[in-house]
Design an enzyme around this catalytic site. Sequence first.
Site, PDB file in Angstrom:
ATOM      1  N   GLY A  13      44.137  46.978  44.442  1.00 29.17           N
ATOM      2  CA  GLY A  13      42.953  47.701  43.994  1.00 29.17           C
ATOM      3  C   GLY A  13      41.913  47.832  45.082  1.00 29.17           C
ATOM      4  O   GLY A  13      40.703  47.793  44.804  1.00 29.17           O
ATOM      5  N   ASN A  89      43.131  41.762  42.788  1.00 31.15           N
ATOM      6  CA  ASN A  89      41.849  42.361  42.411  1.00 31.15           C
ATOM      7  C   ASN A  89      41.985  43.524  41.433  1.00 31.15           C
ATOM      8  O   ASN A  89      41.097  43.742  40.614  1.00 31.15           O
ATOM      9  CB  ASN A  89      41.121  42.844  43.671  1.00 31.15           C
ATOM     10  CG  ASN A  89      39.971  43.769  43.351  1.00 31.15           C
ATOM     11  OD1 ASN A  89      38.895  43.341  42.946  1.00 31.15           O
ATOM     12  ND2 ASN A  89      40.205  45.073  43.512  1.00 31.15           N
ATOM     13  N   SER A 141      36.248  37.709  35.902  1.00 28.19           N
ATOM     14  CA  SER A 141      34.940  38.253  35.516  1.00 28.19           C
ATOM     15  C   SER A 141      34.161  37.197  34.763  1.00 28.19           C
ATOM     16  O   SER A 141      34.749  36.363  34.053  1.00 28.19           O
ATOM     17  CB  SER A 141      35.111  39.479  34.627  1.00 28.19           C
ATOM     18  OG  SER A 141      33.863  39.901  34.090  1.00 28.19           O
ATOM     19  N   TYR A 154      39.310  43.730  28.050  1.00 28.16           N
ATOM     20  CA  TYR A 154      38.992  43.300  29.417  1.00 28.16           C
ATOM     21  C   TYR A 154      38.599  41.828  29.435  1.00 28.16           C
ATOM     22  O   TYR A 154      39.121  41.040  30.240  1.00 28.16           O
ATOM     23  CB  TYR A 154      37.855  44.152  29.957  1.00 28.16           C
ATOM     24  CG  TYR A 154      37.454  43.840  31.375  1.00 28.16           C
ATOM     25  CD1 TYR A 154      38.280  44.154  32.443  1.00 28.16           C
ATOM     26  CD2 TYR A 154      36.227  43.234  31.653  1.00 28.16           C
ATOM     27  CE1 TYR A 154      37.912  43.871  33.753  1.00 28.16           C
ATOM     28  CE2 TYR A 154      35.849  42.950  32.953  1.00 28.16           C
ATOM     29  CZ  TYR A 154      36.694  43.266  34.003  1.00 28.16           C
ATOM     30  OH  TYR A 154      36.327  42.984  35.289  1.00 28.16           O
ATOM     31  N   ALA A 155      37.708  41.434  28.553  1.00 27.29           N
ATOM     32  CA  ALA A 155      37.254  40.044  28.523  1.00 27.29           C
ATOM     33  C   ALA A 155      38.403  39.099  28.227  1.00 27.29           C
ATOM     34  O   ALA A 155      38.559  38.055  28.883  1.00 27.29           O
ATOM     35  CB  ALA A 155      36.139  39.877  27.492  1.00 27.29           C
ATOM     36  N   ALA A 156      39.223  39.444  27.243  1.00 26.52           N
ATOM     37  CA  ALA A 156      40.342  38.576  26.886  1.00 26.52           C
ATOM     38  C   ALA A 156      41.359  38.481  28.015  1.00 26.52           C
ATOM     39  O   ALA A 156      41.894  37.403  28.301  1.00 26.52           O
ATOM     40  CB  ALA A 156      41.012  39.092  25.611  1.00 26.52           C
ATOM     41  N   LYS A 158      40.771  38.879  31.235  1.00 29.91           N
ATOM     42  CA  LYS A 158      40.208  38.121  32.351  1.00 29.91           C
ATOM     43  C   LYS A 158      40.162  36.626  32.035  1.00 29.91           C
ATOM     44  O   LYS A 158      40.285  35.787  32.938  1.00 29.91           O
ATOM     45  CB  LYS A 158      38.822  38.652  32.707  1.00 29.91           C
ATOM     46  CG  LYS A 158      38.854  40.035  33.360  1.00 29.91           C
ATOM     47  CD  LYS A 158      39.696  40.054  34.634  1.00 29.91           C
ATOM     48  CE  LYS A 158      39.619  41.382  35.364  1.00 29.91           C
ATOM     49  NZ  LYS A 158      40.403  41.400  36.616  1.00 29.91           N
ATOM     50  N   ILE A 187      28.623  44.334  38.789  1.00 35.06           N
ATOM     51  CA  ILE A 187      28.498  44.964  40.109  1.00 35.06           C
ATOM     52  C   ILE A 187      28.422  46.468  39.879  1.00 35.06           C
ATOM     53  O   ILE A 187      29.449  47.137  39.713  1.00 35.06           O
ATOM     54  CB  ILE A 187      29.694  44.616  41.016  1.00 35.06           C
ATOM     55  CG1 ILE A 187      29.947  43.106  41.058  1.00 35.06           C
ATOM     56  CG2 ILE A 187      29.472  45.172  42.419  1.00 35.06           C
ATOM     57  CD1 ILE A 187      28.834  42.298  41.693  1.00 35.06           C
TER      58      ILE A 187
END
Length: 252
Positions: A13, A89, A141, A154-156, A158, A187
């Site tokens: 990435g 990444n 994250s 996304y949260a799960a 990460k 960011i």
Amino acid sequence: MNLLEGRAAIVTGSGSGIGRAIADTFLRYGAKVVLNDVHQAVAERARSQMSHPEHCIVVAGDITEPAVVDSIVGRCRDQFGQLDILVNNAGISPGGLVKTHSMDEWQRAFDVNVEAPFFLAQAALPLLMTSRAGRIINIASEIAFHGMMYQAAYAASKAAVNALTKCLTRAVSRYGITANSICPGVIPETNLVKGFTEDRPEYAGILKFYQDTCPLQRSGLAVDIANVAVMVASDLGSYLNGQLVTVNGGTF
């Protein structure tokens, strides 16, 4: 100081955002780098704008495909004769509330964010075992710790990356390889955050809230994450292992 002189890295990435900043900062500190992005043109453009394009190569492709994983690791071996640092990444964040997330979006998030880093680490392991300072750095994250309404997948995923880091630590430390997660805060310059702010006007207020509540009173930059990655990847981070390093300016 060339903290990464004589070392070779893979950064997935790395066509934009945090990955691109990590790749370029690694080059500035003396490393050779394999750039990866799902889009060939994006990766090639990033390479052309790197500080030392002569010290990096491009291997584009979707890292959820086994042939791409093998190609990334194989090209690093063939071009540089070694691999010392793997930076997982690449990531995606399909938006949606818990009640609206589709199964396909959920699965794709885990395919890119969790499964691909595992199999990249697996493919890289034989080369990392021959390094005097092997490093696996997973970019997770801060929302892995507290979740977010619009980014459940996304949260799960990460959070799963952080668990993977702990598992890798148990598995690879015996070979002198360290495994750590870097957990960035918000960011704004990344495509992930830009995508949310463009599609959801309320995110402008959320970004301002993050900036106002940060003790440093500023938003994070991709290079802030890259600088931490250099420390972890270099001899300065030789005893840092199995850690989930949050980089968010002190925001609680």
